[in-house]
Design a protein around this motif. Structure first.
Motif, PDB file in Angstrom:
ATOM      1  N   GLY A  14      -5.566  12.894   8.269  1.00  0.00           N
ATOM      2  CA  GLY A  14      -5.256  11.504   8.562  1.00  0.00           C
ATOM      3  C   GLY A  14      -4.596  10.832   7.377  1.00  0.00           C
ATOM      4  O   GLY A  14      -4.209  11.469   6.403  1.00  0.00           O
ATOM      5  N   LEU A  15      -4.468   9.526   7.464  1.00  0.00           N
ATOM      6  CA  LEU A  15      -3.849   8.750   6.393  1.00  0.00           C
ATOM      7  C   LEU A  15      -4.891   8.425   5.324  1.00  0.00           C
ATOM      8  O   LEU A  15      -5.954   7.893   5.624  1.00  0.00           O
TER       9      LEU A  15
ATOM     10  N   LYS B  40      -3.019   0.431  -3.957  1.00  0.00           N
ATOM     11  CA  LYS B  40      -2.626  -0.828  -3.346  1.00  0.00           C
ATOM     12  C   LYS B  40      -2.299  -1.851  -4.424  1.00  0.00           C
ATOM     13  O   LYS B  40      -2.802  -1.773  -5.549  1.00  0.00           O
TER      14      LYS B  40
ATOM     15  N   LEU C  87      -0.527  -3.866   9.514  1.00  0.00           N
ATOM     16  CA  LEU C  87       0.252  -3.071   8.576  1.00  0.00           C
ATOM     17  C   LEU C  87       1.601  -2.735   9.190  1.00  0.00           C
ATOM     18  O   LEU C  87       1.679  -2.300  10.343  1.00  0.00           O
TER      19      LEU C  87
ATOM     20  N   PHE D 282       0.843  -1.189   0.000  1.00  0.00           N
ATOM     21  CA  PHE D 282       0.000   0.000   0.000  1.00  0.00           C
ATOM     22  C   PHE D 282       0.883   1.245   0.000  1.00  0.00           C
ATOM     23  O   PHE D 282       1.989   1.250   0.520  1.00  0.00           O
TER      24      PHE D 282
ATOM     25  N   TYR E  59       0.103   5.162   1.380  1.00  0.00           N
ATOM     26  CA  TYR E  59      -0.792   6.109   2.028  1.00  0.00           C
ATOM     27  C   TYR E  59      -0.144   7.484   2.001  1.00  0.00           C
ATOM     28  O   TYR E  59       1.075   7.619   1.983  1.00  0.00           O
TER      29      TYR E  59
ATOM     30  N   LEU F 252      -5.551   6.433   1.648  1.00  0.00           N
ATOM     31  CA  LEU F 252      -5.020   5.418   0.750  1.00  0.00           C
ATOM     32  C   LEU F 252      -4.872   5.992  -0.651  1.00  0.00           C
ATOM     33  O   LEU F 252      -5.819   6.526  -1.218  1.00  0.00           O
TER      34      LEU F 252
ATOM     35  N   GLN G 274      -0.348  11.394   4.014  1.00  0.00           N
ATOM     36  CA  GLN G 274      -0.867  12.202   5.116  1.00  0.00           C
ATOM     37  C   GLN G 274      -0.553  13.660   4.828  1.00  0.00           C
ATOM     38  O   GLN G 274       0.605  14.085   4.897  1.00  0.00           O
TER      39      GLN G 274
ATOM     40  N   PHE H 240       3.640   7.274   2.936  1.00  0.00           N
ATOM     41  CA  PHE H 240       4.023   6.060   3.640  1.00  0.00           C
ATOM     42  C   PHE H 240       3.765   4.838   2.765  1.00  0.00           C
ATOM     43  O   PHE H 240       2.672   4.678   2.234  1.00  0.00           O
TER      44      PHE H 240
ATOM     45  N   PHE I 280       4.648  -0.195   8.452  1.00  0.00           N
ATOM     46  CA  PHE I 280       4.894   1.019   7.680  1.00  0.00           C
ATOM     47  C   PHE I 280       6.384   1.311   7.550  1.00  0.00           C
ATOM     48  O   PHE I 280       7.180   1.011   8.451  1.00  0.00           O
ATOM     49  N   GLY I 281       6.727   1.972   6.453  1.00  0.00           N
ATOM     50  CA  GLY I 281       8.033   2.574   6.356  1.00  0.00           C
ATOM     51  C   GLY I 281       8.070   3.846   7.183  1.00  0.00           C
ATOM     52  O   GLY I 281       7.053   4.282   7.738  1.00  0.00           O
ATOM     53  N   ALA I 282       9.244   4.452   7.254  1.00  0.00           N
ATOM     54  CA  ALA I 282       9.427   5.634   8.099  1.00  0.00           C
ATOM     55  C   ALA I 282       8.762   6.876   7.519  1.00  0.00           C
ATOM     56  O   ALA I 282       8.616   7.879   8.216  1.00  0.00           O
TER      57      ALA I 282
ATOM     58  N   GLU J 101       3.274  13.895   3.596  1.00  0.00           N
ATOM     59  CA  GLU J 101       4.142  12.784   3.960  1.00  0.00           C
ATOM     60  C   GLU J 101       3.541  11.513   3.385  1.00  0.00           C
ATOM     61  O   GLU J 101       2.343  11.275   3.522  1.00  0.00           O
TER      62      GLU J 101
END
Lengths: 111, 115
Positions: free
Chosen positions: A43-44, A49, A99, A34, A36, A46, A38, A90, A101-103, A88
């Protein structure tokens, strides 16, 4: 264990220029991936995917991502960036409902 | 269709106090998740409900955190007593019933600051 790496913490891009965000995953089987986003104060959301099938996935807001098993990558791209794309981003992989997540990569858009 | 909602959007409390966060999932979603992002760190899984049952709470940091989902609808996450390191953004997400890879839809998050 499954994990995701986003090598770039911060990217600055000019409005109208192309954007590519990198994502590498570590996963034993076929991953479910996925992206995402922000936006500031939000919020996050999508973007897109990948579960299976066509390795080039189209998402919302003009984004696309390409799954490359040989490189363990799922990079996100946009041909022409708009100022509203400053946010940002993700990358994430899901396994057993969780899930990972990457940084995150922060994108700054300059005029 | 309403998305995932979270309340409050922000909370500022002092160390040692109690805070309760609430999440309302998308109607009909059996799966409800809590995640957290502390400053400068990655978003981390906390726990997962299926209806009213805790399916996986492997990410809960310690016993100061208590999550409930009475009746299988909304969920609360209580932190008691709060510590400085609990500061961060707490996200709730929900998904439809399935095999574990369904899309999770996130709420706007609750920004918690412990002073």
């Amino acid at each position: 264990a499954q994990s995701v790496t986003q090598p770039d913490i911060h990217i600055t891009v000019s409005e109208g220029a192309s954007l590519e965000l990198r994502c590498n995953y570590s996963y034993g089987a076929t991953p479910y991936l996925f992206w995402y986003v922000q936006s500031p104060g939000q919020g996050l959301q999508l973007l897109l995917k990948y579960f299976s099938g066509d390795t080039l996935v189209q998402g919302i807001k003009g984004f696309e991502a390409e799954f490359k098993r040989s490189q363990s990558s799922f990079n996100l791209r946009k041909p022409s960036v708009h100022w509203s794309d400053a946010a940002e981003y993700f990358c994430a992989v899901v396994w057993d409902y969780k899930l990972s997540f990457g940084a995150g990569t922060t994108v700054t858009v300059r005029a | 269709e309403a998305g995932v909602t979270q309340f409050p959007s922000h909370s500022v409390i002092e160390k040692g106090q109690t805070v309760t966060l609430r999440c309302d999932p998308i109607s009909g979603h059996d799966n409800l998740y809590w995640y957290r992002r502390v400053m400068g760190k990655e978003i981390k899984f906390l726990l997962h409900f299926v209806k009213e049952s805790k399916q996986d709470e492997s990410g809960m940091p310690n016993n100061r955190f208590l999550a409930e989902r009475t009746g299988g609808t909304y969920s609360t996450l209580k932190v008691q007593p709060a510590e400085l390191e609990d500061s961060g953004v707490y996200f709730c997400a929900s998904s439809q019933a399935g095999q574990g890879a369904e899309t999770q839809y996130f709420g706007p998050g609750t920004r918690l600051l412990v002073l």
